[in-house]
Design an enzyme around this catalytic site. Sequence first.
Site, PDB file in Angstrom:
ATOM      1  CG  MET A 138      -2.002  -1.025   1.256  1.00 35.19           C
ATOM      2  SD  MET A 138      -3.148  -1.014  -0.144  1.00 35.19           S
ATOM      3  CE  MET A 138      -3.862   0.638  -0.045  1.00 35.19           C
ATOM      4  N   GLY A 143      -8.375   2.838   2.590  1.00 36.14           N
ATOM      5  CA  GLY A 143      -9.661   3.394   3.016  1.00 36.14           C
ATOM      6  C   GLY A 143     -10.286   4.341   2.015  1.00 36.14           C
ATOM      7  CG  PHE A 144     -10.954   7.438   2.405  1.00 33.23           C
ATOM      8  CD1 PHE A 144     -12.332   7.590   2.285  1.00 33.23           C
ATOM      9  CD2 PHE A 144     -10.413   7.158   3.657  1.00 33.23           C
ATOM     10  CE1 PHE A 144     -13.151   7.474   3.391  1.00 33.23           C
ATOM     11  CE2 PHE A 144     -11.236   7.048   4.776  1.00 33.23           C
ATOM     12  CZ  PHE A 144     -12.606   7.210   4.648  1.00 33.23           C
ATOM     13  N   GLY A 145      -9.790   6.707  -1.881  1.00 36.98           N
ATOM     14  CA  GLY A 145      -9.065   7.066  -3.089  1.00 36.98           C
ATOM     15  C   GLY A 145      -8.609   8.511  -2.989  1.00 36.98           C
ATOM     16  CG  ASP A 174      -4.309   0.134  -4.034  1.00 43.78           C
ATOM     17  OD1 ASP A 174      -4.672   1.202  -4.559  1.00 43.78           O
ATOM     18  OD2 ASP A 174      -5.096  -0.674  -3.494  1.00 43.78           O
ATOM     19  N   GLY A 175      -2.390   3.235  -4.432  1.00 42.99           N
ATOM     20  CA  GLY A 175      -2.576   4.495  -3.710  1.00 42.99           C
ATOM     21  C   GLY A 175      -1.736   5.599  -4.318  1.00 42.99           C
ATOM     22  N   GLY A 196      -6.748   4.648  -9.353  1.00 47.13           N
ATOM     23  CA  GLY A 196      -8.161   4.940  -9.168  1.00 47.13           C
ATOM     24  C   GLY A 196      -8.513   6.304  -9.704  1.00 47.13           C
TER      25      GLY A 196
HETATM   26  C1  DX5 Z   1      -7.451   2.652  -1.218  1.00 46.03           C
HETATM   27  C2  DX5 Z   1      -7.778   1.622  -2.277  1.00 46.03           C
HETATM   28  C3  DX5 Z   1      -7.260   1.999  -3.595  1.00 46.03           C
HETATM   29  C4  DX5 Z   1      -7.820   3.288  -4.158  1.00 46.03           C
HETATM   30  C5  DX5 Z   1      -6.733   3.932  -4.950  1.00 46.03           C
HETATM   31  O1  DX5 Z   1      -7.606   2.105   0.031  1.00 46.03           O
HETATM   32  O2  DX5 Z   1      -7.234   0.371  -1.950  1.00 46.03           O
HETATM   33  O3  DX5 Z   1      -7.372   0.943  -4.537  1.00 46.03           O
HETATM   34  O4  DX5 Z   1      -8.929   3.122  -4.984  1.00 46.03           O
HETATM   35  O5  DX5 Z   1      -7.183   5.164  -5.374  1.00 46.03           O
HETATM   36  P1  DX5 Z   1      -6.169   6.269  -5.901  1.00 46.03           P
HETATM   37  O6  DX5 Z   1      -5.514   5.699  -7.116  1.00 46.03           O
HETATM   38  O7  DX5 Z   1      -7.050   7.423  -6.175  1.00 46.03           O
HETATM   39  O8  DX5 Z   1      -5.180   6.537  -4.804  1.00 46.03           O
HETATM   40 ZN    ZN Z   2      -7.144  -1.137  -3.548  1.00 43.56          ZN
END
Ligand code: DX5
Ligand code: ZN
Length: 219
Positions: A138, A143-145, A174-175, A196
Site C-alpha cells: 500500500m 480506506g480512500f481514493g 496501490d494508492g 483509481g
Molecule cells: C485505497 C484503495 C485503492 C484506491 C486507490 O484504500 O485500496 O485501490 O482506490 O485510489 P487512488 O488511485 O485514487 O489513490
Molecule cells: Zn485497492
Amino acid sequence: MTSEVRITPSILNADFSRLQDEIAKISPVSDLLHLDIMDNIFVPNFTFDFQKASEIISYTEIPVDSHLMVANVDTIAREFAEAGSESVTFHVEAASDITATIKGIKSTGSRASIALKPGTRIEDYSDYLDQVDMVLIMTVEPGFGGQKFMADMMEKVSTTKKLIGDRPIWIQVDGGISMETIEIARDAGADTFVAGSAVFKSPEPAEMVKKLRLLAGSR
Ligand code: DX5
Ligand code: ZN
C-alpha cells in the site's frame, strides 16, 4: 530491459450509479479490474457487500482483482475466490491464519495475494512468499481514493523485490499512482499498478490507462 507490467484500474472513484458503464470504458485496455472491498471495520469506509461484489465480478468482462480491506478475512477471502475473482488480495493485518487463507483462495484456482499497510514490514512476512502470487504494498493508508502517494514506501517495494528474487511473484502498488508517480514505483520494482482517481477523474479513462502503461513499460 523491458518487463511485463499490468495496469489494474480501481473503480473506487468511479461513478457508482453507472458502474457497469464505467467498467466497460476501461476494460478493453486494462489487465484486471481492481475491486476495493471495504467493511467499515478494517477501514473507516464501506464499498460493496458480498452480493453486490459478486454481481460486479459476474458482469465484468476482464479478470477481477479483489482487494479485501475487511476484518476477519479468513473465510470471506475464499468466498471472493469462489465468486470468480481471478486474484484475491487480503491484508495480513486482518487474517488470523495467513497460510490457511492463502490455501483457501488457491484451492479454487484463483491467485492469492497478501497486502501490507504502510506500517507493516515485509520482512515479518517473508516466509509467506513461497505461497503467494502477488504482494500488494500500500502506498497510502487503505480506506480512500485520491490520497497522496507515499514515496517513502519505495524502500519496502525494493526490499520486497529483493526478497522475492527469482520467484514469479507480482509486486503491486496501490494508492496515489498517477502519471507523476508510476515511474517512481516502477523503478523501485513494482510491476502491477492500481490507479483509481488518476483514471476515473480523467476525461478519457481509457486513454489514461494507456498513458500509464506506456510510462510504466518504458525503460
Ligand atoms: C485505497 C484503495 C485503492 C484506491 C486507490 O484504500 O485500496 O485501490 O482506490 O485510489 P487512488 O488511485 O485514487 O489513490
Ligand atoms: Zn485497492
